[in-house]
Scaffold this motif. Sequence first.
Motif, PDB file in Angstrom:
ATOM      1  N   ILE A 286       0.826  -1.206   0.000  1.00  0.00           N
ATOM      2  CA  ILE A 286       0.000   0.000   0.000  1.00  0.00           C
ATOM      3  C   ILE A 286       0.863   1.261   0.000  1.00  0.00           C
ATOM      4  CG2 ILE A 286      -1.770   1.275   1.269  1.00  0.00           C
ATOM      5  CD1 ILE A 286      -2.763  -1.294  -0.003  1.00  0.00           C
ATOM      6  N   LEU A 287       1.990   1.212   0.707  1.00  0.00           N
ATOM      7  CA  LEU A 287       2.807   2.412   0.865  1.00  0.00           C
ATOM      8  C   LEU A 287       3.465   2.843  -0.441  1.00  0.00           C
ATOM      9  CD1 LEU A 287       4.512   1.599   4.290  1.00  0.00           C
ATOM     10  CD2 LEU A 287       2.514   3.035   3.873  1.00  0.00           C
ATOM     11  N   LYS A 288       3.448   1.997  -1.455  1.00  0.00           N
ATOM     12  CA  LYS A 288       4.111   2.317  -2.715  1.00  0.00           C
ATOM     13  C   LYS A 288       3.472   3.519  -3.395  1.00  0.00           C
ATOM     14  CE  LYS A 288       5.398  -1.155  -5.146  1.00  0.00           C
ATOM     15  NZ  LYS A 288       5.390  -2.351  -6.034  1.00  0.00           N
ATOM     16  N   THR A 289       2.163   3.699  -3.240  1.00  0.00           N
ATOM     17  CA  THR A 289       1.458   4.805  -3.897  1.00  0.00           C
ATOM     18  C   THR A 289       0.951   5.835  -2.887  1.00  0.00           C
ATOM     19  OG1 THR A 289      -0.566   3.464  -3.886  1.00  0.00           O
ATOM     20  CG2 THR A 289       0.780   3.418  -5.887  1.00  0.00           C
ATOM     21  N   GLN A 290       1.624   5.937  -1.746  1.00  0.00           N
ATOM     22  CA  GLN A 290       1.220   6.905  -0.728  1.00  0.00           C
ATOM     23  C   GLN A 290       1.402   8.327  -1.226  1.00  0.00           C
ATOM     24  OE1 GLN A 290       3.324   6.507   2.969  1.00  0.00           O
ATOM     25  NE2 GLN A 290       2.532   8.395   3.819  1.00  0.00           N
ATOM     26  N   ILE A 291       0.445   9.192  -0.933  1.00  0.00           N
ATOM     27  CA  ILE A 291       0.504  10.603  -1.306  1.00  0.00           C
ATOM     28  C   ILE A 291       1.138  11.368  -0.151  1.00  0.00           C
ATOM     29  CG2 ILE A 291      -0.813  12.645  -1.966  1.00  0.00           C
ATOM     30  CD1 ILE A 291      -2.996  10.792  -2.994  1.00  0.00           C
ATOM     31  N   ASP A 292       2.228  12.093  -0.429  1.00  0.00           N
ATOM     32  CA  ASP A 292       2.877  12.881   0.609  1.00  0.00           C
ATOM     33  C   ASP A 292       1.915  13.942   1.116  1.00  0.00           C
ATOM     34  OD1 ASP A 292       4.717  15.357   1.476  1.00  0.00           O
ATOM     35  OD2 ASP A 292       5.856  13.493   1.715  1.00  0.00           O
ATOM     36  N   ILE A 293       1.881  14.116   2.425  1.00  0.00           N
ATOM     37  CA  ILE A 293       0.900  15.027   3.031  1.00  0.00           C
ATOM     38  C   ILE A 293       1.095  16.466   2.571  1.00  0.00           C
ATOM     39  CG2 ILE A 293       2.252  15.579   5.106  1.00  0.00           C
ATOM     40  CD1 ILE A 293      -0.442  15.276   6.671  1.00  0.00           C
TER      41      ILE A 293
END
Length: 255
Positions: free
Chosen positions: A133-140
């Motif tokens: 899941i963390l591969k496509t995380q959007i930076d805050i």
Amino acid sequence: MMNRDNDPNRWSYDTVDRPEGVRMFSPAWFKYHWAVQSSRKRLGRLLYIACGLILLAVWLTVTMLFGRNLETNEASNSRFSAHVENGLLPPPPDRIGTLFLVGQLNSFDPFSRNLNLDWTAIQVSQPIDTSDILKTQIDIDRREDTVPLAMFRDVLAVPDLETNITDYQPYRVQNPHVKPVGFLGLTQFDQINTNIGMGQRSTNFWSQPEFGYPFDVFQGKITWVAANNDTITATGRPGTDVQAISGAILTDSLL
């Protein structure tokens, strides 16, 4: 008195009877030295050495198994996990990304049976790789729709019938008098620390916490409801405007 000439074990230390051209640490080399030490009453020392080598091999095997188990658990924890019947929930109309919760495993106390975690909220862009899941995380810092989330623990969300919204079905915390345990989603440092009570998972004797160490298996659960805190503040209605949480993952691993 027995002398060198009539010693029945004379061959074992006589240089004439030593095998010639034997490579060091080869099977023939070990066989010859075993015979020499046995004839000189040093079998006990050899047994001590053999026991030490066996213990070393067992220790290395256990270490490698723990390492492999750690890799397996970390990979399993990082996969998508959620009770959603129809797959991933779509993001609400006012959010670009899909909301996930991330639990950082800190410690487990086997005496009090408490699992300690730190929870954070992330947004993930489509398409989502459910294996990581963390591969496509959007930076805050790049979000255009940061929503402050009021987090309610171990409660349910029910349809909110007291609104005039017709575009979609809004939800509200079932018991609006419950206070949120914390807030997530404003900065990358927001987190909520929780303890989850664990109990035995199986009735199998060897899996029970009292008897099965280190093969004991624990289980526990936690339920999260996230609500838009801006809507709560603006309307004065606690627990309103529940947001869709598509799933949760765990990071790190506890052996």
